[in-house]
Design an enzyme around this catalytic site. Structure first.
Site, PDB file in Angstrom:
ATOM      1  N   THR A  16       0.812  -1.222   0.000  1.00 35.14           N
ATOM      2  CA  THR A  16       0.000   0.000   0.000  1.00 35.14           C
ATOM      3  C   THR A  16       0.842   1.267   0.000  1.00 35.14           C
ATOM      4  OG1 THR A  16      -1.769  -1.100   1.198  1.00 35.14           O
ATOM      5  CG2 THR A  16      -1.737   1.276   1.345  1.00 35.14           C
ATOM      6  N   ASP A  60       1.667  -6.666  -4.387  1.00 36.25           N
ATOM      7  CA  ASP A  60       0.869  -6.705  -3.166  1.00 36.25           C
ATOM      8  C   ASP A  60       1.434  -7.876  -2.347  1.00 36.25           C
ATOM      9  OD1 ASP A  60      -2.430  -6.036  -2.443  1.00 36.25           O
ATOM     10  OD2 ASP A  60      -1.401  -7.681  -1.429  1.00 36.25           O
ATOM     11  N   SER A  62       0.246  -9.997  -0.584  1.00 39.60           N
ATOM     12  CA  SER A  62      -0.526 -11.246  -0.600  1.00 39.60           C
ATOM     13  C   SER A  62      -0.004 -12.169  -1.699  1.00 39.60           C
ATOM     14  CB  SER A  62      -2.002 -10.954  -0.847  1.00 39.60           C
ATOM     15  OG  SER A  62      -2.439 -10.057   0.137  1.00 39.60           O
ATOM     16  N   ASP A  93       0.126  -6.916   4.757  1.00 40.67           N
ATOM     17  CA  ASP A  93      -0.641  -8.156   4.930  1.00 40.67           C
ATOM     18  C   ASP A  93       0.219  -9.357   5.317  1.00 40.67           C
ATOM     19  OD1 ASP A  93      -2.936  -6.805   4.404  1.00 40.67           O
ATOM     20  OD2 ASP A  93      -3.180  -7.536   2.349  1.00 40.67           O
ATOM     21  N   THR A 168       2.675 -10.185  14.562  1.00 38.14           N
ATOM     22  CA  THR A 168       1.510 -10.691  13.839  1.00 38.14           C
ATOM     23  C   THR A 168       0.692  -9.482  13.419  1.00 38.14           C
ATOM     24  OG1 THR A 168       1.424 -12.682  15.184  1.00 38.14           O
ATOM     25  CG2 THR A 168      -0.608 -12.076  14.114  1.00 38.14           C
ATOM     26  N   GLN A 280      -3.107 -21.206  19.095  1.00 39.35           N
ATOM     27  CA  GLN A 280      -3.831 -20.232  18.269  1.00 39.35           C
ATOM     28  C   GLN A 280      -4.178 -18.984  19.084  1.00 39.35           C
ATOM     29  OE1 GLN A 280      -8.251 -21.766  17.800  1.00 39.35           O
ATOM     30  NE2 GLN A 280      -6.849 -23.373  17.205  1.00 39.35           N
ATOM     31  N   CYS A 281      -3.851 -18.961  20.385  1.00 43.00           N
ATOM     32  CA  CYS A 281      -4.003 -17.735  21.171  1.00 43.00           C
ATOM     33  C   CYS A 281      -2.938 -16.739  20.717  1.00 43.00           C
ATOM     34  CB  CYS A 281      -3.807 -18.005  22.663  1.00 43.00           C
ATOM     35  SG  CYS A 281      -5.091 -19.041  23.349  1.00 43.00           S
TER      36      CYS A 281
END
Ligand code: ASP
Length: 345
Positions: A16, A60, A62, A93, A168, A280-281
């Site tokens: 971006t 990008d 992604s 991202d 993250t 996954q926490c």
């Protein structure tokens, strides 16, 4: 901090930060990097010497894949001796994935590689791009006794410099898009730029840089969820060429104890597939054996991911798999912090 001039390479991969709105569709797309520098004349006011490199076709994030990781690493390796620091402009991202894998690819790094980007394009009146870019360059340029202060892969976003392999992306809307819950920030931009010296990675300057450019992408993330079905799980584990799985478990590393689940996992481990237990926490650590629901995983030889992020676990596996280590050795190495990506206990 003493102000000394640094020579900094600015590497633009896309994202971006350097995008414009298409007049036709309104969608954001990458544009010419030279224009990016024109949009930030303030860069010329910095005491540092800045030279730019750009991907032929900015992307990008992604669309970033392992070839791009190797491309970024090879570019930095090629010019490593010519510069004091490297700032990589990257889409937000997948920035945490790239920062994580780069941290493993660069062994004995003694200069900063700081990734940054923005939530709003550089041309937007309310853009966060200017602060992110300018402060990244300032932090990358910090020197003490003629040596760079930051000597690791960092990620700078919205007033904070983080250890890259601890981050993250948590928010698509806020300027503060990233978090590093399990590790303190490395520096903060307030009225002054404050470096958190005790959190910086200590390095051994006597060891030469090694850039590991072989990555193995035969990996998979499986996120546990209560309704996970036997057929789905078995199908995923039967993926051709699969060599490692990051199993995102519940809480402190817990999973189902259904026999079909445990049997499928054990069979895969016996076949030589590496399985890493990552929670996954967003914060905290896996503690295998704390509950009955993780005891079986421990017994069958699942690797303890401790407080590593999924992004970092993937990077570490891609880096370690090509080393062709014996399963037990790989487990021990994985459970050891290599680049400050996990806590040691
Ligand atoms: N989709 C963009 C990218 O990751 C978003 C960003 O740059 O923030 O490349």
């Amino acid at each position: 901090m003493i102000k000394e001039e640094s020579k900094i390479a600015l590497i633009y991969t896309g994202g971006t930060i350097g995008m414009v709105k298409s007049e036709k569709t309104g969608a954001l797309r990458a544009f010419n990097f030279d224009l990016l520098l024109k949009k930030i004349p303030e860069l010329q006011l910095l005491e540092h010497q800045i030279e730019t490199y750009t991907f032929d076709t900015p992307i990008d994030s992604s669309n970033i894949g392992i070839d791009d990781y190797v491309r970024i690493a090879a570019q930095i390796e090629e010019i490593y001796d010519e510069y004091d620091a490297f700032v990589v402009l990257h889409g937000s991202d997948t920035m945490s994935y790239t920062a994580s894998v780069l941290s493993f690819m660069f062994e004995n790094l003694s200069k900063p590689i700081i990734l940054t980007g923005s939530q709003l394009p550089i041309g937007d009146l309310r853009t966060d791009a200017k602060e992110n870019l300018i402060t990244s360059i300032q932090l990358a340029g910090f020197k003490k006794d003629g040596k760079p202060v930051i000597r690791e892969v960092g990620l700078y976003f919205e007033y904070k410099l983080y250890r890259g392999n601890r981050t993250t992306k948590l928010n698509t809307d806020h300027f503060q898009a990233f978090s590093s819950i399990n590790y303190p920030f490395l520096a903060e931009s307030a009225v002054n730029l404050e470096v958190n010296f005790s959190a910086l990675k200590k390095i051994n300057l006597k060891q030469d840089l090694i850039v590991h450019k072989q990555l193995n992408p035969n990996i998979l993330v499986i996120k546990m969820f209560p309704a996970l079905q036997k057929e789905t799980f078995e199908h995923l584990l039967a993926t051709p060429n699969l060599e490692a799985v990051v199993l995102e478990t519940f809480g402190s590393g817990n999973s189902k104890t259904d026999l079909w689940f445990l049997n499928a996992l054990e069979k895969s481990i016996e076949k030589g597939i590496q399985v890493v237990n990552v929670t996954q926490c967003k914060g905290g650590s896996v503690v295998m054996g704390k509950y009955e629901t993780s005891q079986a995983l421990k017994e069958m030889g699942v690797i303890n991911g401790k407080d590593i992020t999924t992004e970092s676990a993937l990077g570490k596996l891609m880096y370690l798999l090509p080393k062709k280590l014996q399963s037990k050795v790989l487990k021990t190495v994985f459970e050891t912090s290599l680049r400050g990506e996990m806590s040691s206990n």
